[in-house]
Scaffold this motif. Structure first.
Motif, PDB file in Angstrom:
ATOM      1  N   GLU A  87       0.802  -1.212   0.000  1.00  0.00           N
ATOM      2  CA  GLU A  87       0.000   0.000   0.000  1.00  0.00           C
ATOM      3  C   GLU A  87       0.843   1.274   0.000  1.00  0.00           C
ATOM      4  N   GLU A  88       1.922   1.297   0.789  1.00  0.00           N
ATOM      5  CA  GLU A  88       2.693   2.528   0.973  1.00  0.00           C
ATOM      6  C   GLU A  88       3.893   2.636   0.042  1.00  0.00           C
ATOM      7  N   LEU A  89       4.588   1.535  -0.191  1.00  0.00           N
ATOM      8  CA  LEU A  89       5.814   1.592  -0.982  1.00  0.00           C
ATOM      9  C   LEU A  89       5.630   2.215  -2.366  1.00  0.00           C
ATOM     10  N   PRO A  90       4.559   1.887  -3.112  1.00  0.00           N
ATOM     11  CA  PRO A  90       4.421   2.514  -4.434  1.00  0.00           C
ATOM     12  C   PRO A  90       4.181   4.022  -4.381  1.00  0.00           C
ATOM     13  N   ARG A  91       3.736   4.559  -3.232  1.00  0.00           N
ATOM     14  CA  ARG A  91       3.346   5.967  -3.170  1.00  0.00           C
ATOM     15  C   ARG A  91       4.347   6.857  -2.447  1.00  0.00           C
ATOM     16  N   ILE A  92       5.313   6.277  -1.753  1.00  0.00           N
ATOM     17  CA  ILE A  92       6.274   7.082  -1.008  1.00  0.00           C
ATOM     18  C   ILE A  92       7.538   7.261  -1.857  1.00  0.00           C
ATOM     19  N   LEU A 120       8.114  11.755   3.615  1.00  0.00           N
ATOM     20  CA  LEU A 120       8.165  12.158   5.011  1.00  0.00           C
ATOM     21  C   LEU A 120       8.724  13.572   5.079  1.00  0.00           C
ATOM     22  N   ALA A 121       8.128  14.417   5.910  1.00  0.00           N
ATOM     23  CA  ALA A 121       8.544  15.822   5.935  1.00  0.00           C
ATOM     24  C   ALA A 121       8.251  16.443   7.284  1.00  0.00           C
ATOM     25  N   ARG A 122       9.169  17.283   7.745  1.00  0.00           N
ATOM     26  CA  ARG A 122       8.905  18.079   8.931  1.00  0.00           C
ATOM     27  C   ARG A 122       7.976  19.222   8.556  1.00  0.00           C
ATOM     28  N   GLY A 123       7.041  19.506   9.456  1.00  0.00           N
ATOM     29  CA  GLY A 123       6.132  20.612   9.218  1.00  0.00           C
ATOM     30  C   GLY A 123       5.115  20.351   8.130  1.00  0.00           C
ATOM     31  N   GLN A 148       1.481   7.988  13.863  1.00  0.00           N
ATOM     32  CA  GLN A 148       1.220   9.297  13.268  1.00  0.00           C
ATOM     33  C   GLN A 148       2.541   9.981  12.941  1.00  0.00           C
ATOM     34  N   THR A 149       2.620  10.578  11.775  1.00  0.00           N
ATOM     35  CA  THR A 149       3.784  11.388  11.401  1.00  0.00           C
ATOM     36  C   THR A 149       3.354  12.413  10.369  1.00  0.00           C
ATOM     37  N   THR A 150       4.297  13.222   9.897  1.00  0.00           N
ATOM     38  CA  THR A 150       3.966  14.277   8.944  1.00  0.00           C
ATOM     39  C   THR A 150       4.590  13.985   7.590  1.00  0.00           C
ATOM     40  N   ILE A 151       3.843  14.300   6.548  1.00  0.00           N
ATOM     41  CA  ILE A 151       4.291  14.105   5.174  1.00  0.00           C
ATOM     42  C   ILE A 151       3.932  15.341   4.363  1.00  0.00           C
TER      43      ILE A 151
END
Length: 656
Positions: A15-20, A127-130, A145-148
């Motif tokens: 699910e995630e690998l193709p989109r990150i 993945l991104a800060r802010g 939970q994290t920021t993207i």
């Protein structure tokens, strides 16, 4: 050895690998961080192995630049490079004049994007800060939970994207905490531009890295390397994945390279659309791949998609003769063969009966591999079959390799590879009463080994007859030391063995030299009208980590006999699981192996929304009087990313 690894879990592969994208330019972007990295590398003169796993883009760039710079002071060059879940896209790394990779012996690209067409940018995130808060898979059957931030097509009128102010504040605080001012002075992160002065085509960068190391490279692995592709020229009338695409370019770049000392070449990229090789290219039927494999026909390890060895159309006689010469060379040199195919969403069928043209073409290509390649092998010791390969074609591949001294067989799919222990389903109507009777008869039958001079003839379809393990034992009962049989649909049910479970597994008793067995199990987590996966996983984590708050698992006197707390302790505690695995398999395992002691891995698939794999590793051995199979050692259940397991897997990875 140096390993850079982001603290966050690696992405879910489907699910995630193709989109990150892994091009997370806002992470570790502070110039002070890069200066500290440079100082560290200057002092690391003995590093032979560099691993970057889910690397921050800036640190990945800095590590590659520092360790491969032509003027780096070292006692030895880096010998092994592992790049996983990271990006080399947009890096200003010059592997022709500035950097040198001479001396590299092993390179592994794993689960990473090599290139993405600009028009796909709006579909991917980093993945991104802010950035925007989101929920991602935590590799423990849950989420974190994290920021993207989502990427977008660059528009020169908008200017370059900036660094969020919050990210700058984080960097300032981090460097105050580690007192980097004492080493670097008062340098500010504002002095460092976000984007490099120039960028290099990632395929060209990869080509330069490999070309530079061509004289020393012995192992090259491309394991689920993604190319998010769109034709560069939308008006092109080329076939899908034709000559204008990124996927075409990367395949031709690899095929044009030559490695005189190469012993292992693995391209394991047939699991999803984004990893499939360029359309119309076949290892033994088309240029330039045929020329590449001709130049490396002394390989000892080969991995390639099963339906990309041969075309579904007959080649010219000159091509066919060249292919036969390559196969003749590989037949005695290959020690390890790995083939895969794109997964069937609802599990692998017993046999492929699809009638549409693309399906027929794929089936033809797979079966050509069995008859024209697998059947010619004579020295392979380790065989892996992964993905959507129908069960009869797995069986025929194993039968075809009867002249090989196979010591390890791995079969991984969606459905249980040796048979479905559950009642018939809409996609696998196989286990009727008549078939069950036949399986039971063959399970207890004497093993009949082929006579001298027996020749393989493929027999497709799955008529009423011996189960899978009977066929394996027929040819390899004396040589097999390890069996890995993974697939959760139709797998044995722990605590509730089905009637067909023992007949399907009973031929294990013939593998007298078996040392390790890996099996998938179905674990029923339904209790009191709800799934309890989350609670079970939390219990396992608490059981192995004393720093976590322990669950109260001892029932009080007034608790009812069937309470969940009691069941959790009696059924799902690691020791309880281990004892049950030993009990269900005890009568099926070969007697010599039980006396010596053998290792078993029981694999479970758990999770309500996020489904992950949990493995329980045990060592079993018969007691002194030979009456009971005892659990002598126990580790787990552990997720794939658990620290000790992850490190052991990195250390023991073959051909690296």
């Amino acid at each position: 050895m140096v390993t850079h690894r982001c603290q966050l879990p690696t992405p879910d592969i489907f699910e995630e690998l193709p989109r990150i994208s892994f091009k997370n330019e806002t992470l570790s972007q502070d110039v002070r961080t890069m200066k500290l990295l440079q100082l560290a590398i200057n002092n690391l003169v003995n590093v032979r192995t560099l691993r970057i796993i889910q690397g921050h883009w800036n640190l990945t760039r800095g590590l590659l630049y520092g360790f491969f710079h032509r003027h780096r002071i070292s006692t030895t060059p880096v010998r092994r490079l592992w790049l996983e879940n990271c990006s080399i896209e947009g890096m200003e790394l010059d592997f022709q004049d500035q950097l040198r990779t001479e001396g590299l012996e092993s390179v592994r690209f794993r689960r990473m994007h090599i290139a993405q067409h600009p028009r796909r940018r709006k579909e991917v995130y980093a993945l991104a800060r802010g950035g925007d808060m989101t929920r991602l898979d935590d590799s423990r059957s849950g989420f974190y939970q994290t920021t993207i931030r989502f990427e977008k097509v660059f528009d020169s009128t908008e200017g370059e994207p900036g660094i969020p102010s919050g990210a700058l504040a984080f960097d300032d605080e981090a460097h105050r905490a580690c007192k980097s001012r004492d080493v670097l002075g008062g340098q500010s992160c504002r002095e460092h531009p976000l984007l490099p002065e120039f960028t290099m085509d990632p395929i060209g960068l990869m080509s330069g890295m490999l070309l530079n190391a061509s004289g020393t490279l012995t192992s090259l692995n491309l394991d689920w390397v993604l190319v998010c592709d769109t034709p560069i020229d939308d008006s092109s009338e080329l076939e899908p994945d034709g000559g204008m695409t990124l996927r075409y370019r990367i395949l031709h770049m690899l095929a044009d390279l030559r490695f005189p000392n190469l012993r292992s070449f693995q391209l394991r990229n047939a699991v999803m659309v984004e990893t499939a090789p360029a359309w119309g290219h076949y290892l033994l039927d088309t240029e330039p791949l045929l020329s590449f494999i001709e130049a490396h026909s002394t390989l000892q390890c080969l991995a390639w998609p099963i339906n990309r060895f041969f075309s579904h159309q007959k080649p010219s006689e000159s091509i066919a003769q060249r292919a036969r010469n390559v196969i003749d060379s590989l037949s005695s040199n290959l020690l390890e063969l790995r083939v895969d195919s794109d997964y069937f969403r609802h599990g692998e069928p017993l046999t492929d009966v699809a009638g549409d043209q693309p399906a027929v073409a794929k089936r033809t290509r797979r079966r050509r591999f069995i008859s024209e390649f697998a059947a010619q092998m004579t020295n392979v010791q380790r065989l892996k079959l992964e993905g959507g390969i129908p069960r009869d074609e797995k069986r025929e591949t194993i039968r075809a390799m009867h002249r090989c001294p196979l010591s390890k067989i791995v079969m991984i799919g969606v459905s249980c590879p040796y048979g479905n222990v559950n009642p018939p389903t809409h996609w696998q109507p196989v286990e009727g009463n008549e078939h069950e009777s036949a399986i039971r008869a063959f399970a207890s039958a004497k093993l009949i080994t082929p006579e001298a001079g027996w020749k393989f003839t493929p027999e497709y379809g799955w008529e009423y007859g011996p189960p899978m393990l009977y066929h394996v034992a027929t040819h390899f009962a004396q040589t097999i030391r390890e069996l890995r049989l993974c697939g959760y649909d139709g797998a044995p049910v722990l605590y509730d063995p089905k009637p067909l479970q023992n007949p399907l597994l009973e031929n294990l008793r013939h593998f007298v030299n078996l040392e390790r067995l890996v099996l998938s199990f179905d674990l029923d987590t339904w209790f009191d009208n709800e799934w309890r996966d989350e609670e079970i996983v939390a219990y396992w984590l608490d059981a192995r980590d004393s720093s976590r708050k322990a669950l109260a698992v001892v029932p009080s006197e007034d608790q009812e006999e069937g309470s969940w707390t009691k069941l959790l302790r009696e059924r799902f505690a690691p020791q309880a699981l281990a004892n049950q695995v030993a009990e269900q398999l005890g009568l099926l395992l070969p007697e010599p192996a039980k006396k010596r002691g053998m290792k078993i891995r029981a694999s479970f698939s758990l999770g309500d929304e996020s489904v992950d794999i949990w493995d329980l590793d045990i060592r079993v051995q018969m007691d002194a009087v030979g009456e009971k199979l005892l659990v002598k050692e126990l580790v787990g259940p552990r997720e794939e990313g658990e620290k000790e397991r992850r490190e052991a897997k990195l250390e023991n990875r073959s051909w690296f």
